[in-house]
Write an enzyme that holds these catalytic residues in place. Structure first.
Site, mmCIF file in Angstrom:
data_model
loop_
_atom_site.group_PDB
_atom_site.id
_atom_site.type_symbol
_atom_site.label_atom_id
_atom_site.label_comp_id
_atom_site.label_asym_id
_atom_site.label_seq_id
_atom_site.Cartn_x
_atom_site.Cartn_y
_atom_site.Cartn_z
ATOM 1 N N HIS A 200 -45.417 -9.955 -61.728
ATOM 2 C CA HIS A 200 -45.263 -11.134 -60.845
ATOM 3 C C HIS A 200 -46.436 -11.309 -59.860
ATOM 4 O O HIS A 200 -47.243 -12.186 -60.060
ATOM 5 C CB HIS A 200 -43.931 -11.159 -60.084
ATOM 6 C CG HIS A 200 -42.737 -11.129 -60.972
ATOM 7 N ND1 HIS A 200 -42.546 -12.061 -61.957
ATOM 8 C CD2 HIS A 200 -41.685 -10.271 -61.057
ATOM 9 C CE1 HIS A 200 -41.417 -11.798 -62.599
ATOM 10 N NE2 HIS A 200 -40.879 -10.714 -62.082
ATOM 11 N N ASP A 251 -39.901 -12.054 -69.655
ATOM 12 C CA ASP A 251 -39.060 -11.624 -68.541
ATOM 13 C C ASP A 251 -37.572 -11.877 -68.783
ATOM 14 O O ASP A 251 -36.942 -11.157 -69.530
ATOM 15 C CB ASP A 251 -39.588 -12.299 -67.256
ATOM 16 C CG ASP A 251 -39.028 -11.679 -65.991
ATOM 17 O OD1 ASP A 251 -38.233 -10.724 -66.091
ATOM 18 O OD2 ASP A 251 -39.370 -12.141 -64.895
HETATM 19 ZN ZN LIG Z 1 -38.679 -8.214 -64.493
#
Ligand SMILES: [Zn+2]
Length: 336
Positions: A200, A251
Site C-alpha cells: 500500500h 489484495d
Molecule cells: Zn493486504
C-alpha cells in the site's frame, strides 16, 4: 489457430484470497466497518473451504493472466497447506507469505510468540512450500517481533512483506506508540531492505518514501482494492520521482484483472501530474510481472498468451499492441 502473443505471466504479489467471497457483498461504512465483515469471513474458514474456494479464485487469476501469486496468509497452518494445494491444482505458482500476528485480529491469526511464528515458517519451508516472512503490520506486530522477523528474513534471504500506511488511523496509532511513522519503524527494526515489499504505502510521507528509495524496497500497490476500501490514492508520481520499484496485487480480490491494476497506477499518476505516460507501458508491464516476481523471490513463473484477434484489439496497429493492452484492454484478452 488464432494469432497470439506470448508475454511473461503477471504476478499477483498480494492476495488475501478468502476475501474474494466478499465481492459485491459489503457496501457502505468505512475501511474499519469493512474489516469487521472481513474478520467474520476469516473466522468461518476451514482447510476444506480454503481448498475449494481458493482453487476457484486461483483459476480466475490464472484466466486473467496472473500465473503466480503471493498469498498473504493469516488463517492458520492447516489452511496454508490447503492454499498451496489449491494453487497447484489451478496451475498458479504460489509463495506463501506466512503472516505474523501478535495482537488484535482473531485468535486464529495470532501466534503466542515470535519464536512460535518462526517455527511455523520453518515447518512450511521444511515441507517445500515457498515462503516469505510477513509481519502483518505495525498494528499487529510490536517492535521486538519486527526486529526478530527482520533479522531472520535477512539471514535466510527470504522476502519480507508488510502492510504499511494504508489508513491514516494506523499512522496515528504508530506515532502514539513509537513516536514515528510505520515505515520509519520498519527501518528502525531492520525490516527494510531490497528483499522488502511494503504493501500500500498510500499515506506515506516524503521521509518514508525516501527510506523506501534508499533501502531498495518495493511497494506493492493494489489500486482496485484501495479504491474499493476508500483507502486513498497511491502517491504514484512521488514514487516514480524517486524511482522506487512497484508491483501489483489483487489484495481483496474485489477485481481480478492485472490490466486494470496497471491502468489505475498510470491513471492515478496522470491525475496527480497533469501529464500522460508518467510510467510508460514498458515499465508498467514490468511492474506487473518481473517486479512482482522479484518481490516474491521467484525466478521462474509461467508465461501467458494474448489473443491478438480479440475484439478489444480490433483496428490496433501491430506497433501499438502493447500500449493498447494497458490503455484499453481487460483480462479477457488473455488466452485461456
Ligand atoms: Zn493486504
Amino acid at each position: 489457430m488464432t494469432a497470439s502473443l506470448v508475454l511473461p505471466g503477471f504476478v499477483n504479489a498480494h492476495s488475501h484470497t478468502f476475501q474474494r467471497a466478499l465481492r459485491g457483498r459489503v457496501g457502505g461504512g468505512d475501511f474499519w466497518a469493512w474489516r469487521e465483515q472481513m474478520l467474520a469471513e476469516a473466522e468461518r474458514q476451514t482447510p476444506a473451504l480454503v481448498r475449494e474456494d481458493y482453487t476457484r479464485a486461483y483459476r480466475e487469476m490464472r484466466a486473467a493472466g496472473y500465473t503466480a501469486v503471493g498469498e498473504f496468509h493469516y488463517l492458520g497452518v492447516d489452511e496454508a497447506w490447503a492454499a498451496a494445494e489449491a494453487a497447484s491444482e489451478a496451475g498458479v505458482e504460489l509463495v506463501l507469505l506466512h503472516v505474523a500476528y501478535a495482537r488484535g485480529g482473531l485468535p486464529r491469526m495470532r501466534q503466542p510468540s515470535v519464536a512460535a511464528y518462526l517455527a511455523q515458517v520453518e515447518s512450511l519451508r521444511g515441507e517445500g512450500v515457498p515462503v516469505g516472512l510477513a509481519p502483518h503490520s505495525v498494528r499487529a506486530c510490536p517492535a521486538d517481533w519486527l526486529e526478530e522477523i527482520g533479522a531472520y528474513a535477512t539471514a535466510e534471504q527470504l522476502p519480507l512483506h508488510v502492510h504499511a500506511d494504508e489508513q491514516p488511523r494506523e499512522i496515528e496509532e504508530c506515532l502514539a506508540e513509537h513516536g514515528c511513522r510505520p515505515i520509519e519503524l520498519l527501518a528502525r527494526t531492520g525490516c527494510l531492505g531490497p528483499h522488502t515489499t511494503v504493501v500500500h504505502a498510500t499515506h506515506a510521507d516524503g521521509a518514508e518514501l525516501d527510506l523506501l528509495a534508499e533501502s531498495g524496497a518495493t511497494i506493492c500497490a493494489c489500486p482496485t482494492t484501495e479504491a474499493d476500501l476508500a483507502d486513498g490514492f497511491l502517491p504514484a508520481a512521488r514514487i516514480e520521482h524517486r524511482r522506487i520499484s512497484l508491483c501489483i496485487g489483487s489484495d481483496s480480490n474485489v477485481r481480478i484483472d492485472p490490466f486494470e491494476e496497471l491502468r489505475e497506477l498510470e491513471g492515478i499518476a496522470r491525475r496527480q501530474t497533469g501529464r500522460r505516460g508518467v510510467f510508460g507501458t514498458e515499465r508498467l508491464l514490468c511492474f506487473g510481472s518481473d517486479e512482482g516476481a522479484r518481490s516474491l523471490g521467484l525466478e521462474r513463473w509461467p508465461d501467458l498468451g494474448i489473443d491478438l484477434e480479440h475484439r478489444s484489439l480490433a483496428g490496433v496497429a501491430p506497433a501499438d499492441v502493447f500500449d493498447a493492452l494497458v490503455a484499453g484492454c481487460g483480462a479477457d484478452v488473455v488466452v485461456s
